[in-house]
Design a protein around this motif. Sequence first.
Motif, mmCIF file in Angstrom:
data_model
loop_
_atom_site.group_PDB
_atom_site.id
_atom_site.type_symbol
_atom_site.label_atom_id
_atom_site.label_comp_id
_atom_site.label_asym_id
_atom_site.label_seq_id
_atom_site.Cartn_x
_atom_site.Cartn_y
_atom_site.Cartn_z
ATOM 1 N N LYS A 207 0.833 -1.208 0.000
ATOM 2 C CA LYS A 207 0.000 0.000 0.000
ATOM 3 C C LYS A 207 0.866 1.256 0.000
ATOM 4 N N GLU A 208 1.909 1.247 0.830
ATOM 5 C CA GLU A 208 2.792 2.416 0.910
ATOM 6 C C GLU A 208 3.464 2.700 -0.425
ATOM 7 N N ASN A 209 3.718 1.633 -1.186
ATOM 8 C CA ASN A 209 4.366 1.790 -2.491
ATOM 9 C C ASN A 209 3.370 1.876 -3.634
ATOM 10 N N ARG A 210 2.089 1.885 -3.271
ATOM 11 C CA ARG A 210 1.009 2.093 -4.237
ATOM 12 C C ARG A 210 1.087 1.120 -5.407
ATOM 13 N N LEU B 42 8.606 13.816 -18.290
ATOM 14 C CA LEU B 42 8.304 14.855 -17.307
ATOM 15 C C LEU B 42 6.886 14.697 -16.763
ATOM 16 N N ASN B 43 5.953 14.389 -17.638
ATOM 17 C CA ASN B 43 4.569 14.197 -17.195
ATOM 18 C C ASN B 43 4.449 12.992 -16.269
ATOM 19 N N LEU B 44 5.188 11.946 -16.579
ATOM 20 C CA LEU B 44 5.183 10.756 -15.724
ATOM 21 C C LEU B 44 5.713 11.095 -14.334
ATOM 22 N N LEU B 45 6.834 11.805 -14.281
ATOM 23 C CA LEU B 45 7.407 12.195 -12.988
ATOM 24 C C LEU B 45 6.446 13.111 -12.237
ATOM 25 N N ARG B 46 5.807 14.006 -12.957
ATOM 26 C CA ARG B 46 4.902 14.985 -12.336
ATOM 27 C C ARG B 46 3.708 14.302 -11.678
ATOM 28 N N ASP B 47 3.253 13.212 -12.255
ATOM 29 C CA ASP B 47 2.085 12.503 -11.723
ATOM 30 C C ASP B 47 2.451 11.429 -10.701
ATOM 31 N N SER B 48 3.731 11.291 -10.384
ATOM 32 C CA SER B 48 4.193 10.164 -9.568
ATOM 33 C C SER B 48 3.707 10.198 -8.129
ATOM 34 N N GLY B 49 3.197 11.354 -7.670
ATOM 35 C CA GLY B 49 2.725 11.449 -6.287
ATOM 36 C C GLY B 49 1.223 11.364 -6.131
ATOM 37 N N SER B 50 0.519 11.134 -7.241
ATOM 38 C CA SER B 50 -0.941 11.216 -7.146
ATOM 39 C C SER B 50 -1.672 10.066 -7.839
ATOM 40 N N THR B 51 -1.030 8.917 -7.941
ATOM 41 C CA THR B 51 -1.695 7.767 -8.549
ATOM 42 C C THR B 51 -0.951 6.486 -8.188
ATOM 43 N N MET C 152 8.333 18.193 -10.306
ATOM 44 C CA MET C 152 7.210 18.308 -9.363
ATOM 45 C C MET C 152 6.948 19.750 -8.914
ATOM 46 N N LYS C 153 7.666 20.717 -9.475
ATOM 47 C CA LYS C 153 7.561 22.103 -8.991
ATOM 48 C C LYS C 153 6.134 22.633 -8.978
ATOM 49 N N SER C 154 5.371 22.337 -10.012
ATOM 50 C CA SER C 154 4.031 22.901 -10.139
ATOM 51 C C SER C 154 2.958 22.083 -9.426
ATOM 52 N N VAL C 155 3.348 20.971 -8.801
ATOM 53 C CA VAL C 155 2.390 20.073 -8.164
ATOM 54 C C VAL C 155 2.038 20.589 -6.772
ATOM 55 N N ASN C 156 0.752 20.492 -6.384
ATOM 56 C CA ASN C 156 0.344 20.975 -5.061
ATOM 57 C C ASN C 156 0.963 20.129 -3.941
ATOM 58 N N GLY C 157 0.993 20.696 -2.747
ATOM 59 C CA GLY C 157 1.735 20.121 -1.623
ATOM 60 C C GLY C 157 1.374 18.698 -1.250
ATOM 61 N N VAL C 158 0.088 18.342 -1.242
ATOM 62 C CA VAL C 158 -0.291 16.994 -0.807
ATOM 63 C C VAL C 158 0.034 15.938 -1.857
ATOM 64 N N ASN C 159 0.245 16.349 -3.109
ATOM 65 C CA ASN C 159 0.538 15.393 -4.179
ATOM 66 C C ASN C 159 2.016 15.333 -4.554
ATOM 67 N N LYS C 160 2.859 16.002 -3.767
ATOM 68 C CA LYS C 160 4.287 15.995 -4.073
ATOM 69 C C LYS C 160 4.990 14.724 -3.605
ATOM 70 N N ARG C 161 4.389 14.016 -2.644
ATOM 71 C CA ARG C 161 5.063 12.841 -2.077
ATOM 72 C C ARG C 161 4.839 11.617 -2.950
ATOM 73 N N TYR C 162 5.924 11.094 -3.497
ATOM 74 C CA TYR C 162 5.821 9.875 -4.296
ATOM 75 C C TYR C 162 6.408 8.716 -3.499
ATOM 76 N N PRO C 163 5.950 7.493 -3.749
ATOM 77 C CA PRO C 163 6.414 6.354 -2.950
ATOM 78 C C PRO C 163 7.851 5.973 -3.251
#
Length: 602
Positions: A259-262, A549-558, A399-410
């Motif tokens: 779960k932690e590693n999604r 870049l898009n893949l890295l950007r979405d890495s904290g929210s899916t 991840m610069k433009s990503v909001n704070g709660v979605n910046k954490r990636y597993p």
Amino acid sequence: MEKMVYQKVWNLDKIFLGGSNSVQFLDYVKRLESLIYDFERCDKSFNDPVKTNEVTNLVKLVEFIGEIRVNLSQANSFITCLLAQNTKDQDAATLRGKVAQLESHFEKELSKVKIGLANIKQDIWESLVETKELEDYRFILNEWRENTDKHLSDEEQNLISDLKADGYHAWGHFYNALISNINVNVQVDGEEKNLSVGQAINLRAHPNEVVRKESHNALESIWEEKEELFAKILNHIAGFRLQVHKKSGVKSVLEIPLKENRMKEETMNAMWSVISKYKKPFSDYLNRKAEIMGDSSMKAYNFWAPFTNSNQKIQYDEAAELITEHFSQFGTELESFVKQAFHEAWIEAEDRANKSAVPFCAGFPLTGESRVFMTFGGTFLNVLTLVHELGHAFHNYAMKSVNGVNKRYPMSIAETASTFSEMIVFDAAMKKAKSKEDKLIILDEKLKRSVMNFMNIHSRFLFEQRFYEERKEGIVSSDRLTQLMGDAIHEAYDGSLEQPSTYSWVWTPHYYITQSPFYNFPYTFGYLFALGIYAKAKEKGKEFEKDYLNLLRDSGSTTAEDLVMKHLGEDITLEEFWEKGMEICVKDSEEFLKLTSSDDIE
């Protein structure tokens, strides 16, 4: 053309002026403290929503959480950098304690929010998270709700939290303190030296086999002497974890780390299945390298031995130009980013006393920068370390433009950009290599990484899996732990490693990390995952940078599965995806064997 000169000491004053005595940073900590207490008041005033039109309050709460996380990250990164550049900085240590207290207070308040969300009625919850206002936070909110333990009362939650702080985590701290205070006597170049465990382990890369062997044997003697104490620590950590799992209704010890590693268990199993199928190419590499060293099989203490005794040095300025050139072949954003890192002194590379021995990358999300820490000694391995950490920094950049709660990636995704960056440089270096010896040095470094991920990490996973099954039935003796470790190493290395350290259950710190069990398979996932992405990049060329870049950007929210399906159109629950990354590693082994088919190594 005038040769560029790059600063080897990083610029931290741009973040907070004045180092560990920074008045600016103290003011920042005060504002952070106020922010957290404002959050506590906001949490107390937050009522369980009963209508969808109350979504605005939830949006504000989530954004507040994101803001605090970003601010905490900024503070923690600054302190980490201060302590790394001068391990004796007591003022920085004091600052760390103060920020840690604030973070602990915030996490307790955040736990209350998560429990409140978990208790919202399902029909109300579904209508809330489907609103447009919460679209960006939908994944993380569902994750919080799903992962919050509903089996425990508030009183039980608080009790377990206190027990973790006062007992459970204390075992992990005790382990670290114990290891840190062990000294080992080893003969090095005719002189007896009293070394720390870390220094003794580092001798495995010493050019003299006698030193490598003596260090290995000295450490094994220490572990044998203290095995009963370490067995108690490991059993207590596992026992507590299993009791909490039982109380919480957790059926498998792998449930929480997955779960932690999604990621799904099917994904992990597909990865291990591919790795198990492709042991032979890496066994062949180990056997051939042993043969070159005059042995019939690879002895464990010789695995990290340098392939040659070449003393060729690379200057830091040359390394900077080399990395910039190689990164430019991948894409314009990566090239622009790395130029900024070198020109604006984001990198601490100076070789001096009182620095930490551990390289890292620290992100500063408020200012959109990173800082890379290492000690540059002029070797190709140093270049790779620098490239690896710059890869992490590029992930932060994405991840610069990503909001704070979605910046954490597993953790499973954390090594993606770093490994990907290494592959860019490895490939470029192979193309530029002029001699067979140069090619073999590069291939040896690549193959060491494959062996570590496909064999060493696999042995850790197998050991931990079997240990936890036996621990359910009671205490596992030190002798049995050593036997389990030996069996796991034999299986994972396909019998190709001679005289392995069957006491590696003692000196591998990952088994004693109380925050998370199975701190192993995410490394292999990240490594092979990055290679799979790299295989895709080679197919598409420079146009792949945008997808990357898009893949890295979405890495904290899916989830890992959805991330890859969205950006690469691949199903990582199937073995076919993992085969693509493995193919690169197998070719490395084949090339190594081809180049060493005779004794005529240039």
